[in-house]
Design a protein around this motif. Structure first.
Motif, mmCIF file in Angstrom:
data_model
loop_
_atom_site.group_PDB
_atom_site.id
_atom_site.type_symbol
_atom_site.label_atom_id
_atom_site.label_comp_id
_atom_site.label_asym_id
_atom_site.label_seq_id
_atom_site.Cartn_x
_atom_site.Cartn_y
_atom_site.Cartn_z
ATOM 1 N N PRO A 131 0.822 -1.211 0.000
ATOM 2 C CA PRO A 131 0.000 0.000 0.000
ATOM 3 C C PRO A 131 0.859 1.267 0.000
ATOM 4 O O PRO A 131 0.535 2.233 -0.692
ATOM 5 C CB PRO A 131 -0.799 -0.122 1.300
ATOM 6 N N LEU A 134 2.016 2.062 -3.296
ATOM 7 C CA LEU A 134 0.911 2.661 -4.048
ATOM 8 C C LEU A 134 0.735 4.137 -3.697
ATOM 9 O O LEU A 134 0.633 4.983 -4.583
ATOM 10 C CB LEU A 134 -0.384 1.879 -3.747
ATOM 11 N N SER B 24 -2.187 10.892 0.479
ATOM 12 C CA SER B 24 -1.133 9.869 0.444
ATOM 13 C C SER B 24 -0.521 9.681 1.822
ATOM 14 O O SER B 24 -0.316 8.564 2.287
ATOM 15 C CB SER B 24 -0.027 10.272 -0.525
ATOM 16 N N LEU B 25 -0.254 10.798 2.476
ATOM 17 C CA LEU B 25 0.388 10.734 3.781
ATOM 18 C C LEU B 25 -0.533 10.060 4.797
ATOM 19 O O LEU B 25 -0.119 9.177 5.547
ATOM 20 C CB LEU B 25 0.758 12.147 4.230
ATOM 21 N N PHE B 27 -3.015 7.927 4.339
ATOM 22 C CA PHE B 27 -3.103 6.480 4.104
ATOM 23 C C PHE B 27 -1.813 5.781 4.521
ATOM 24 O O PHE B 27 -1.840 4.720 5.148
ATOM 25 C CB PHE B 27 -3.387 6.201 2.623
ATOM 26 N N SER B 28 -0.662 6.399 4.174
ATOM 27 C CA SER B 28 0.618 5.774 4.526
ATOM 28 C C SER B 28 0.780 5.677 6.036
ATOM 29 O O SER B 28 1.250 4.670 6.557
ATOM 30 C CB SER B 28 1.787 6.580 3.954
ATOM 31 N N ILE B 31 -1.353 2.759 7.474
ATOM 32 C CA ILE B 31 -0.820 1.405 7.274
ATOM 33 C C ILE B 31 0.500 1.228 8.032
ATOM 34 O O ILE B 31 0.745 0.183 8.639
ATOM 35 C CB ILE B 31 -0.679 1.077 5.762
ATOM 36 N N THR B 32 1.334 2.266 8.045
ATOM 37 C CA THR B 32 2.600 2.157 8.766
ATOM 38 C C THR B 32 2.362 2.026 10.263
ATOM 39 O O THR B 32 3.048 1.262 10.951
ATOM 40 C CB THR B 32 3.494 3.384 8.491
ATOM 41 N N GLY B 73 -4.392 -3.379 4.600
ATOM 42 C CA GLY B 73 -3.644 -3.082 3.384
ATOM 43 C C GLY B 73 -4.525 -3.168 2.156
ATOM 44 O O GLY B 73 -4.497 -2.298 1.286
ATOM 45 N N SER B 76 -7.341 -0.264 2.363
ATOM 46 C CA SER B 76 -6.850 1.098 2.173
ATOM 47 C C SER B 76 -6.419 1.324 0.724
ATOM 48 O O SER B 76 -6.633 2.412 0.181
ATOM 49 C CB SER B 76 -5.715 1.408 3.148
ATOM 50 N N SER B 77 -5.860 0.289 0.081
ATOM 51 C CA SER B 77 -5.526 0.455 -1.345
ATOM 52 C C SER B 77 -6.782 0.731 -2.152
ATOM 53 O O SER B 77 -6.788 1.593 -3.028
ATOM 54 C CB SER B 77 -4.871 -0.816 -1.916
ATOM 55 N N TYR B 80 -8.028 4.268 -1.567
ATOM 56 C CA TYR B 80 -7.133 5.243 -2.194
ATOM 57 C C TYR B 80 -7.411 5.342 -3.698
ATOM 58 O O TYR B 80 -7.560 6.429 -4.241
ATOM 59 C CB TYR B 80 -5.693 4.829 -1.927
#
Lengths: 566, 102
Positions: A131, A134, B24-25, B27-28, B31-32, B73, B76-77, B80
């Motif tokens: 992800p 992506l 982007s941030l 979502f990242s 997941i992180t 994962g 969220s993909s 997005y």
């Protein structure tokens, strides 16, 4: 004259040798077919018959694809990026296929079988990495590069030093990954088909060269795609049968596994495999960030039409991988329930037949019988072929595009030259991997694979992500950071338990952990930062100023020339 | 080059990259953070990770968290992609049109 000769050789190879491969691969197939039409009296060998015939069907089919792809592969763009004509679902399935490798299906299942919960990090790490690829990288990569991720790193930096150091990082990853795959392939073929190890390695390399040098990215993608679909079907079937046997209850699956496994309930929590917090964090970093720096994966973003398609393909890939990893959890614990302690799968000395990597196939045999075992064995072999083909192609792209054409060749390079050099590079990589595959036969390949991921996380990933997001990075910073990452990751692995004790035979490792990433990756980042801010040269100012144009292009695609649009 | 500067100065470009950067941030980070918690649990709270969800059960918090990270994962993909198709691409097309592309 020499040009003429090489052209003739090329023609000869593609006109004469290709049909010969066909004959060779069809011939045993017909024999097998004739044999299996009769009554099966042998009894002892149905597995081999099923496996071997499926194997030949697969090889014949993939060579057919290669032949088809070879006719469509005319330019360098076709060769490395399939002309940008791969559809998102195809590319996504192929990316997923790169991860649903033999290492995943056989390796993670084997690791869960041995250690239980700790092994799940091998799957979870991948699912955390994708992800983020992506969200942060996929579209920008597509907008900035043409064939390799090194295009992106060197976009606004000085081409020569950056391409050379990034190519060294990239090729190290590819070679180490290839060795691990080759040794795995050799062992698997030896075990499944009773073929001598050396011949098995040569066979794998031969097929891989064939796919790559004739069919390029188009063939490589289709081989990976078909294999991924077969593996998904097979995995779904096995997981379904396991769940059926435990009345579709995860509770019952885990409880039965804990009852049977000698470690008991410990397999349902951490601690059996990874003993220290540093070891856990290091492997967590290696899994997540190593994947973001794998050249053969990053290369797949250039095979689709545009950034939107790159994005779509990562979504397809992430969904398929996630699904497959959920299956692997079931298959791994299922293997404990149905294979562990089952006398059919142990030899007289009480050791599991074929070693830990074979438990997935034993489970296949248990739930699906010999026919299913044959099918999954052929798929497992196909998996290795598809992954080595992708690796080889990205290696050839790095040698030809990044080193030969963009760095060392002065003057214009013709399309014919490029294709010729990349074919030679393919042969060279094939030859090197056969040599190393045979040399490493009896070595522990786990550390080689860990080396590949650690280098990817410590060299490729830092320079790539910084080039995308940090305007301040200069050539000096990128080169220094890459060197530090490379030296540290290789050095610490040599000093660590994987090489220092296991290979060199010293009593105590100088560096305690298998994975160096905990130290090497942050230090690579710090070096990039330090050397960039200290860089006061006019070149550095120019490079920082170029970030604006790069940024616009990475977000919108403005500035991609028609040729680069494929 | 001039084109790039025009684009860079365009207010729609600024809006485009700002919202996209934030999404982007976000979502990242999600997941992180999920992965980070899972790893931290393994490293520093193994007893919690080994504890079953219910007494006498076999599904532990550890296995559940592994499954949750995997499923997060995937979801969220999907979200997005959905957001990018709906918003980013539309805005980008407008921007490109105003700048005189296609």
């Amino acid at each position: 004259m020499s040009n003429f000769i090489s052209r003739t050789v090329e023609k000869t190879i593609s006109r004469i040798l290709l049909p010969v491969y066909f004959l060779l691969s069809f011939f045993p197939l017909t024999v097998v077919a004739a044999d299996s039409s009769g009554p099966q009296v042998v009894g002892k060998q149905p597995l081999d018959m099923a496996a071997i015939s499926m194997f030949f069907i697969f090889v014949a089919a993939t060579l057919g694809i290669t032949w088809w792809a070879a006719r469509k592969t005319k330019t360098r763009d076709d060769f490395y990026a399939a002309g940008g004509g791969i559809k998102p679902w195809q590319n996504g399935t192929a990316i997923a296929g790169d991860f649903m490798s033999a290492a995943t299906f056989l390796g993670i299942t084997g690791a869960i079988y041995g250690f239980g919960f700790d092994a799940l990090i091998l799957a979870v790490g991948v699912m955390a990495a994708w992800p983020v690829i992506l969200f942060m990288m996929a579209e920008k990569l597509r907008n900035l590069g043409s064939y390799t991720f090194i295009d992106v790193v060197s976009y606004r930096l000085e081409k020569k030093p950056v391409r050379i150091i990034a190519a060294i990082g990239s090729l190290s990853v590819i070679i180490f990954y290839l060795i691990a795959q080759m040794v795995g392939a050799g062992k698997l073929v030896e075990l499944l088909f009773g073929l001598n190890y050396d011949y098995a390695v040569i066979l794998v390399s031969f097929l891989m060269i064939c796919y790559v040098s004739f069919g390029g990215m188009l063939a490589t993608t289709w081989v990976q795609l078909i294999k991924a679909i077969l593996l998904l079907i097979g995995g779904t079937f096995i997981a379904f049968m396991v769940m059926k046997n435990v009345h579709f209850s995860l509770e019952e699956l885990f409880a039965s596994a804990a009852r049977i496994h000698p470690a008991g309930n410990a397999i349902l929590g951490p601690g059996l495999w990874l003993k220290s917090p540093t070891a856990i964090i290091s492997i967590a970093l290696t899994m997540m960030f190593g994947i973001m720096g794998l050249p053969h994966i990053l290369m797949r973003f250039f095979t689709v039409k545009d950034a939107k398609d790159a994005r779509q393909s990562v979504f397809v890939a992430t969904s398929l991988m996630g699904y497959f990893y959920l299956l692997i959890i079931i298959i791994g614990y299922g293997a404990i329930v149905f294979v562990m302690g089952n006398a059919d799968y142990y030899d007289a000395a009480g050791k599991i037949l074929g070693g830990g990597n074979m438990v997935a196939l034993h489970l296949t045999q248990y739930v699906g019988g010999d026919l299913m075992l044959g099918f999954m064995s052929a798929v497992a072999f196909a998996t290795i072929l598809a992954v080595v083909a992708g690796l080889t192609l990205s290696g050839a792209a790095t040698i030809e595009h990044d080193l030969y054409t963009e760095t060392f060749k002065s003057g214009p390079v013709t399309n014919r030259d490029e294709i010729r050099v990349s074919r030679w590079a393919t042969f060279a990589i094939g030859a090197v991997s056969v040599g190393l595959g045979i040399a490493f036969e009896n070595q522990n390949v786990a550390f080689i694979a860990s080396l590949a991921l650690a280098i990817a996380a410590s060299v490729n990933f830092p320079i790539l992500i910084m080039s995308l997001y940090w305007p301040g990075m200069t050539t000096r910073g990128a080169v220094a950071g890459a060197i530090v990452g490379l030296v540290l990751s290789i050095g610490l692995i040599i000093l660590g338990p994987g090489v220092w004790t296991a290979v060199l035979g010293y009593a105590k490792p100088v560096f305690p952990d298998v994975y160096p990433t905990f130290y090497s990756m942050p230090l690579a980042f710090i070096t990039i930062w330090l050397f960039s801010v200290l860089d006061k040269s006019p070149r550095a100012d120019r490079e920082r100023a170029l970030f604006e144009a790069q940024y616009v292009r990475s977000e919108t695609g403005i500035g991609i020339t028609k040729a680069r649009r494929h | 080059m001039e084109q790039t500067e025009r684009c860079f100065a365009h207010p729609k470009f600024k809006r485009l990259v700002r919202t996209r950067g934030r999404v982007s941030l976000l979502f990242s980070v999600v997941i992180t953070l999920g992965y980070g918690l899972y790893v931290a649990g393994m490293a520093f709270a193994p007893a919690f990770m080994s504890r079953p969800l219910e007494d006498g059960g076999s599904m532990t918090y550890g296995i559940l968290s592994a499954i949750v990270v995997i499923v997060t994962g995937m979801i969220s993909s999907g979200l997005y992609i959905w957001w990018m198709d709906r918003h980013f691409d539309v805005l980008k097309q407008e921007l490109l049109k105003e700048l005189g592309y296609e």
